[in-house]
Design a protein around this motif. Structure first.
Motif, mmCIF file in Angstrom:
data_model
loop_
_atom_site.group_PDB
_atom_site.id
_atom_site.type_symbol
_atom_site.label_atom_id
_atom_site.label_comp_id
_atom_site.label_asym_id
_atom_site.label_seq_id
_atom_site.Cartn_x
_atom_site.Cartn_y
_atom_site.Cartn_z
ATOM 1 N N LEU A 12 0.820 -1.202 0.000
ATOM 2 C CA LEU A 12 0.000 0.000 0.000
ATOM 3 C C LEU A 12 0.857 1.257 0.000
ATOM 4 C CD1 LEU A 12 -2.437 -1.062 2.866
ATOM 5 C CD2 LEU A 12 -2.861 -1.242 0.410
ATOM 6 N N THR A 13 0.421 2.250 -0.774
ATOM 7 C CA THR A 13 1.028 3.573 -0.640
ATOM 8 C C THR A 13 0.565 4.146 0.695
ATOM 9 O OG1 THR A 13 -0.847 4.703 -1.667
ATOM 10 C CG2 THR A 13 0.932 3.942 -3.156
ATOM 11 N N ASN A 14 1.189 5.230 1.124
ATOM 12 C CA ASN A 14 0.757 5.870 2.374
ATOM 13 C C ASN A 14 -0.704 6.311 2.283
ATOM 14 O OD1 ASN A 14 3.244 5.547 3.636
ATOM 15 N ND2 ASN A 14 4.026 7.475 2.855
ATOM 16 N N GLU A 15 -1.102 6.816 1.122
ATOM 17 C CA GLU A 15 -2.485 7.271 0.938
ATOM 18 C C GLU A 15 -3.463 6.099 1.027
ATOM 19 O OE1 GLU A 15 0.024 7.974 -1.290
ATOM 20 O OE2 GLU A 15 0.390 10.039 -0.633
ATOM 21 N N GLU A 16 -3.125 4.979 0.407
ATOM 22 C CA GLU A 16 -3.991 3.795 0.476
ATOM 23 C C GLU A 16 -4.106 3.281 1.909
ATOM 24 O OE1 GLU A 16 -3.190 1.949 -3.984
ATOM 25 O OE2 GLU A 16 -1.818 1.449 -2.348
ATOM 26 N N LEU A 17 -2.982 3.268 2.628
ATOM 27 C CA LEU A 17 -2.998 2.832 4.027
ATOM 28 C C LEU A 17 -3.878 3.758 4.859
ATOM 29 C CD1 LEU A 17 -2.063 1.045 6.346
ATOM 30 C CD2 LEU A 17 0.037 2.422 6.468
ATOM 31 N N ASP A 18 -3.776 5.067 4.623
ATOM 32 C CA ASP A 18 -4.622 6.025 5.347
ATOM 33 C C ASP A 18 -6.103 5.771 5.079
ATOM 34 O OD1 ASP A 18 -2.368 7.236 6.398
ATOM 35 O OD2 ASP A 18 -2.406 8.932 4.996
ATOM 36 N N ARG A 19 -6.454 5.520 3.807
ATOM 37 C CA ARG A 19 -7.860 5.281 3.453
ATOM 38 C C ARG A 19 -8.390 3.997 4.101
ATOM 39 N NH1 ARG A 19 -6.306 7.060 -1.806
ATOM 40 N NH2 ARG A 19 -6.322 4.935 -2.593
ATOM 41 N N ILE A 20 -7.587 2.935 4.055
ATOM 42 C CA ILE A 20 -8.034 1.668 4.656
ATOM 43 C C ILE A 20 -8.157 1.803 6.171
ATOM 44 C CG2 ILE A 20 -7.294 -0.709 5.158
ATOM 45 C CD1 ILE A 20 -6.430 -0.975 2.286
ATOM 46 N N THR A 21 -7.208 2.489 6.792
ATOM 47 C CA THR A 21 -7.258 2.705 8.244
ATOM 48 C C THR A 21 -8.503 3.502 8.615
ATOM 49 O OG1 THR A 21 -4.858 2.612 8.388
ATOM 50 C CG2 THR A 21 -6.011 3.645 10.229
ATOM 51 N N LYS A 22 -8.815 4.536 7.829
ATOM 52 C CA LYS A 22 -10.010 5.336 8.085
ATOM 53 C C LYS A 22 -11.269 4.479 7.956
ATOM 54 C CE LYS A 22 -12.313 9.583 6.855
ATOM 55 N NZ LYS A 22 -13.189 9.943 5.793
ATOM 56 N N LYS A 23 -11.330 3.639 6.936
ATOM 57 C CA LYS A 23 -12.499 2.770 6.747
ATOM 58 C C LYS A 23 -12.611 1.737 7.874
ATOM 59 C CE LYS A 23 -13.504 3.242 1.899
ATOM 60 N NZ LYS A 23 -14.865 3.682 2.138
ATOM 61 N N LYS A 24 -11.471 1.280 8.394
ATOM 62 C CA LYS A 24 -11.497 0.371 9.549
ATOM 63 C C LYS A 24 -12.049 1.112 10.762
ATOM 64 C CE LYS A 24 -8.451 -2.104 12.754
ATOM 65 N NZ LYS A 24 -8.881 -1.461 13.984
ATOM 66 N N ASP A 77 -13.906 3.871 10.940
ATOM 67 C CA ASP A 77 -15.317 4.277 10.864
ATOM 68 C C ASP A 77 -16.240 3.069 10.626
ATOM 69 O OD1 ASP A 77 -15.399 3.718 8.093
ATOM 70 O OD2 ASP A 77 -15.321 5.825 7.510
ATOM 71 N N ARG A 78 -15.649 1.892 10.617
ATOM 72 C CA ARG A 78 -16.354 0.609 10.518
ATOM 73 C C ARG A 78 -17.057 0.384 9.185
ATOM 74 N NH1 ARG A 78 -15.836 -1.933 15.243
ATOM 75 N NH2 ARG A 78 -15.729 -0.742 17.161
ATOM 76 N N SER A 79 -16.651 1.124 8.139
ATOM 77 C CA SER A 79 -17.225 0.835 6.824
ATOM 78 C C SER A 79 -16.549 -0.374 6.192
ATOM 79 C CB SER A 79 -17.158 2.062 5.906
ATOM 80 O OG SER A 79 -15.846 2.525 5.759
ATOM 81 N N LEU A 80 -15.377 -0.762 6.716
ATOM 82 C CA LEU A 80 -14.744 -2.040 6.383
ATOM 83 C C LEU A 80 -14.481 -2.762 7.699
ATOM 84 C CD1 LEU A 80 -12.029 -1.347 3.638
ATOM 85 C CD2 LEU A 80 -14.179 -2.563 3.360
ATOM 86 N N ASN A 81 -14.897 -4.016 7.769
ATOM 87 C CA ASN A 81 -14.728 -4.774 9.001
ATOM 88 C C ASN A 81 -13.373 -5.486 8.994
ATOM 89 O OD1 ASN A 81 -15.280 -5.824 11.461
ATOM 90 N ND2 ASN A 81 -16.762 -7.331 10.756
ATOM 91 N N ILE A 82 -12.343 -4.735 9.381
ATOM 92 C CA ILE A 82 -10.979 -5.254 9.462
ATOM 93 C C ILE A 82 -10.619 -5.373 10.934
ATOM 94 C CG2 ILE A 82 -8.546 -4.773 8.952
ATOM 95 C CD1 ILE A 82 -9.536 -3.211 6.475
ATOM 96 N N THR A 83 -10.191 -6.554 11.346
ATOM 97 C CA THR A 83 -9.843 -6.787 12.741
ATOM 98 C C THR A 83 -8.548 -6.089 13.120
ATOM 99 O OG1 THR A 83 -10.865 -8.966 12.516
ATOM 100 C CG2 THR A 83 -9.520 -8.601 14.473
ATOM 101 N N LYS A 84 -7.555 -6.137 12.215
ATOM 102 C CA LYS A 84 -6.231 -5.612 12.544
ATOM 103 C C LYS A 84 -5.513 -5.194 11.267
ATOM 104 C CE LYS A 84 -1.999 -7.208 14.868
ATOM 105 N NZ LYS A 84 -1.381 -8.366 15.519
#
Length: 104
Positions: free
Chosen positions: A70-82, A84-91
């Motif tokens: 992941l680029t830094n931007e992609e990591l930021d987006r996935i972390t934000k979605k985790k 705000d619970r729009s993606l159910n990522i455990t860790k």
């Protein structure tokens, strides 16, 4: 000696190779492991595909671990979605930082 056919064959092969090639750029990024449940796999795969993020490796045990570059931007987006619970990522865990290839 007639070489027209050989030249034509090489030209066609070169043109086909160029047409089927993918342009990439090398960027400094993150190798990450995300953990998800089996029930969330299809939703996560759909999101990753929509963002043009390739799953580099996976491990299936009592949970699913996916390795992503992941680029830094992609990591930021996935972390934000985790968060705000729009993606159910455990860790989400950054396991390495290095240059990665991304399609242009």
């Amino acid at each position: 000696i007639c070489t027209g056919g050989l030249v034509r064959a090489y030209s066609e092969a070169a043109t086909k190779a160029i047409d089927e090639s993918i342009l990439v750029t090398k960027v400094y990024g993150n190798v990450c492991r995300i953990e998800i449940s089996y029930s969330d796999l299809e939703n996560i795969k759909y999101y990753l595909k929509s963002e043009s993020i390739e799953i580099k490796d996976s491990e299936y045990t009592d949970k699913i671990s996916l390795i992503l570059e992941l680029t830094n931007e992609e990591l930021d987006r996935i972390t934000k979605k985790k968060n705000d619970r729009s993606l159910n990522i455990t860790k989400i865990e950054v396991i390495d930082k290095r240059y990665i290839l991304k399609e242009i």
